[in-house]
Design a protein around this motif. Structure first.
Motif, PDB file in Angstrom:
ATOM      1  N   LYS A  10      -7.704  -5.820   6.174  1.00 46.92           N
ATOM      2  CA  LYS A  10      -6.508  -5.156   5.642  1.00 46.92           C
ATOM      3  C   LYS A  10      -6.773  -4.266   4.427  1.00 46.92           C
ATOM      4  O   LYS A  10      -6.186  -3.195   4.303  1.00 46.92           O
ATOM      5  CB  LYS A  10      -5.448  -6.193   5.262  1.00 46.92           C
ATOM      6  N   LEU A  11      -7.613  -4.705   3.510  1.00 44.10           N
ATOM      7  CA  LEU A  11      -7.800  -3.964   2.260  1.00 44.10           C
ATOM      8  C   LEU A  11      -9.017  -3.047   2.300  1.00 44.10           C
ATOM      9  O   LEU A  11      -8.927  -1.887   1.900  1.00 44.10           O
ATOM     10  CB  LEU A  11      -7.895  -4.939   1.078  1.00 44.10           C
ATOM     11  N   LEU A  12     -10.131  -3.537   2.787  1.00 46.96           N
ATOM     12  CA  LEU A  12     -11.341  -2.714   2.796  1.00 46.96           C
ATOM     13  C   LEU A  12     -11.315  -1.647   3.882  1.00 46.96           C
ATOM     14  O   LEU A  12     -12.168  -0.767   3.904  1.00 46.96           O
ATOM     15  CB  LEU A  12     -12.588  -3.590   2.936  1.00 46.96           C
ATOM     16  N   SER A  13     -10.326  -1.698   4.748  1.00 43.30           N
ATOM     17  CA  SER A  13     -10.158  -0.660   5.765  1.00 43.30           C
ATOM     18  C   SER A  13      -9.384   0.544   5.215  1.00 43.30           C
ATOM     19  O   SER A  13      -9.295   1.579   5.884  1.00 43.30           O
ATOM     20  CB  SER A  13      -9.441  -1.222   6.989  1.00 43.30           C
ATOM     21  N   LEU A  14      -8.847   0.412   4.007  1.00 38.40           N
ATOM     22  CA  LEU A  14      -8.144   1.520   3.364  1.00 38.40           C
ATOM     23  C   LEU A  14      -9.166   2.557   2.899  1.00 38.40           C
ATOM     24  O   LEU A  14     -10.353   2.255   2.770  1.00 38.40           O
ATOM     25  CB  LEU A  14      -7.332   1.006   2.171  1.00 38.40           C
ATOM     26  N   PRO A  15      -8.730   3.797   2.631  1.00 40.11           N
ATOM     27  CA  PRO A  15      -9.665   4.808   2.137  1.00 40.11           C
ATOM     28  C   PRO A  15     -10.426   4.316   0.902  1.00 40.11           C
ATOM     29  O   PRO A  15      -9.867   3.612   0.054  1.00 40.11           O
ATOM     30  CB  PRO A  15      -8.754   5.992   1.789  1.00 40.11           C
ATOM     31  N   GLU A  16     -11.699   4.678   0.816  1.00 35.54           N
ATOM     32  CA  GLU A  16     -12.562   4.208  -0.270  1.00 35.54           C
ATOM     33  C   GLU A  16     -12.027   4.548  -1.653  1.00 35.54           C
ATOM     34  O   GLU A  16     -12.272   3.834  -2.612  1.00 35.54           O
ATOM     35  CB  GLU A  16     -13.971   4.774  -0.105  1.00 35.54           C
ATOM     36  N   SER A  17     -11.303   5.639  -1.763  1.00 36.35           N
ATOM     37  CA  SER A  17     -10.783   6.066  -3.067  1.00 36.35           C
ATOM     38  C   SER A  17      -9.514   5.323  -3.477  1.00 36.35           C
ATOM     39  O   SER A  17      -9.016   5.513  -4.594  1.00 36.35           O
ATOM     40  CB  SER A  17     -10.500   7.569  -3.047  1.00 36.35           C
ATOM     41  N   THR A  18      -9.001   4.457  -2.621  1.00 36.19           N
ATOM     42  CA  THR A  18      -7.763   3.729  -2.914  1.00 36.19           C
ATOM     43  C   THR A  18      -7.921   2.888  -4.176  1.00 36.19           C
ATOM     44  O   THR A  18      -8.857   2.105  -4.307  1.00 36.19           O
ATOM     45  CB  THR A  18      -7.369   2.820  -1.734  1.00 36.19           C
ATOM     46  N   GLY A  62      -1.924   6.625  -3.151  1.00 35.44           N
ATOM     47  CA  GLY A  62      -3.323   6.226  -3.103  1.00 35.44           C
ATOM     48  C   GLY A  62      -3.644   4.929  -3.825  1.00 35.44           C
ATOM     49  O   GLY A  62      -4.704   4.798  -4.428  1.00 35.44           O
ATOM     50  N   PHE A  63      -2.736   3.962  -3.754  1.00 32.78           N
ATOM     51  CA  PHE A  63      -3.018   2.674  -4.383  1.00 32.78           C
ATOM     52  C   PHE A  63      -2.527   1.529  -3.506  1.00 32.78           C
ATOM     53  O   PHE A  63      -1.683   1.705  -2.638  1.00 32.78           O
ATOM     54  CB  PHE A  63      -2.409   2.565  -5.783  1.00 32.78           C
ATOM     55  N   VAL A  64      -3.112   0.360  -3.752  1.00 30.79           N
ATOM     56  CA  VAL A  64      -2.665  -0.874  -3.120  1.00 30.79           C
ATOM     57  C   VAL A  64      -2.472  -1.911  -4.214  1.00 30.79           C
ATOM     58  O   VAL A  64      -3.275  -2.020  -5.135  1.00 30.79           O
ATOM     59  CB  VAL A  64      -3.663  -1.375  -2.045  1.00 30.79           C
ATOM     60  N   ILE A  65      -1.379  -2.631  -4.131  1.00 35.80           N
ATOM     61  CA  ILE A  65      -1.155  -3.783  -5.005  1.00 35.80           C
ATOM     62  C   ILE A  65      -1.638  -4.987  -4.199  1.00 35.80           C
ATOM     63  O   ILE A  65      -1.013  -5.374  -3.215  1.00 35.80           O
ATOM     64  CB  ILE A  65       0.321  -3.913  -5.402  1.00 35.80           C
ATOM     65  N   TYR A  81       0.831  -1.199   0.000  1.00 33.40           N
ATOM     66  CA  TYR A  81       0.000   0.000   0.000  1.00 33.40           C
ATOM     67  C   TYR A  81       0.864   1.247   0.000  1.00 33.40           C
ATOM     68  O   TYR A  81       1.812   1.353   0.779  1.00 33.40           O
ATOM     69  CB  TYR A  81      -0.903  -0.010   1.234  1.00 33.40           C
ATOM     70  N   SER A  82       0.523   2.192  -0.865  1.00 29.87           N
ATOM     71  CA  SER A  82       1.180   3.494  -0.892  1.00 29.87           C
ATOM     72  C   SER A  82       0.144   4.555  -0.545  1.00 29.87           C
ATOM     73  O   SER A  82      -0.720   4.873  -1.370  1.00 29.87           O
ATOM     74  CB  SER A  82       1.777   3.785  -2.274  1.00 29.87           C
ATOM     75  N   THR A 126     -11.473   0.197  -7.310  1.00 32.88           N
ATOM     76  CA  THR A 126     -11.261   0.957  -6.081  1.00 32.88           C
ATOM     77  C   THR A 126     -11.831   0.181  -4.898  1.00 32.88           C
ATOM     78  O   THR A 126     -12.661  -0.716  -5.068  1.00 32.88           O
ATOM     79  CB  THR A 126     -11.926   2.342  -6.122  1.00 32.88           C
ATOM     80  N   VAL A 127     -11.405   0.560  -3.713  1.00 35.01           N
ATOM     81  CA  VAL A 127     -11.931  -0.059  -2.503  1.00 35.01           C
ATOM     82  C   VAL A 127     -13.445   0.123  -2.451  1.00 35.01           C
ATOM     83  O   VAL A 127     -14.191  -0.825  -2.183  1.00 35.01           O
ATOM     84  CB  VAL A 127     -11.238   0.509  -1.248  1.00 35.01           C
ATOM     85  N   LEU A 128     -13.936   1.324  -2.729  1.00 40.99           N
ATOM     86  CA  LEU A 128     -15.378   1.580  -2.682  1.00 40.99           C
ATOM     87  C   LEU A 128     -16.143   0.712  -3.673  1.00 40.99           C
ATOM     88  O   LEU A 128     -17.173   0.121  -3.330  1.00 40.99           O
ATOM     89  CB  LEU A 128     -15.679   3.054  -2.945  1.00 40.99           C
ATOM     90  N   THR A 129     -15.649   0.607  -4.898  1.00 37.16           N
ATOM     91  CA  THR A 129     -16.320  -0.217  -5.907  1.00 37.16           C
ATOM     92  C   THR A 129     -16.431  -1.662  -5.434  1.00 37.16           C
ATOM     93  O   THR A 129     -17.479  -2.292  -5.569  1.00 37.16           O
ATOM     94  CB  THR A 129     -15.575  -0.152  -7.249  1.00 37.16           C
TER      95      THR A 129
END
Length: 80
Positions: free
Chosen positions: A45-53, A12-15, A7-8, A64-67
């Protein structure tokens, strides 16, 4: 078991590797696989990241996390 995501926050992205895909999740039918463990890890771990990630997975398109929270059928039906 043993998979990692990177995660960066600055970019604003996660691999997400082979854990979370656009509209799907990784395979759990292989040795050591567990759908419950994978879904719990994605949730924690992943869905706790900002929705725009931006989610960049090992296969398929970007999302995106939100999608994924709203549209991924594996996640949408998951309850803790």
């Amino acid at each position: 078991p043993g998979s990692v995501s990177y995660y960066s926050s600055e970019e604003g992205f996660v691999i997400s590797g082979d854990a979370l895909f656009q509209g799907g999740i990784g395979r759990t039918d292989l040795v050591g696989g567990s759908q419950e463990v994978l879904l719990q890890s994605i949730h924690d771990k992943l869905l706790s990241l900002p929705e725009s990630t931006l989610v960049l997975s090992g296969h398929g398109g970007e999302t995106t996390v939100l999608t994924e929270q709203e549209q991924n059928p594996f996640i949408h039906g998951f309850s803790l």
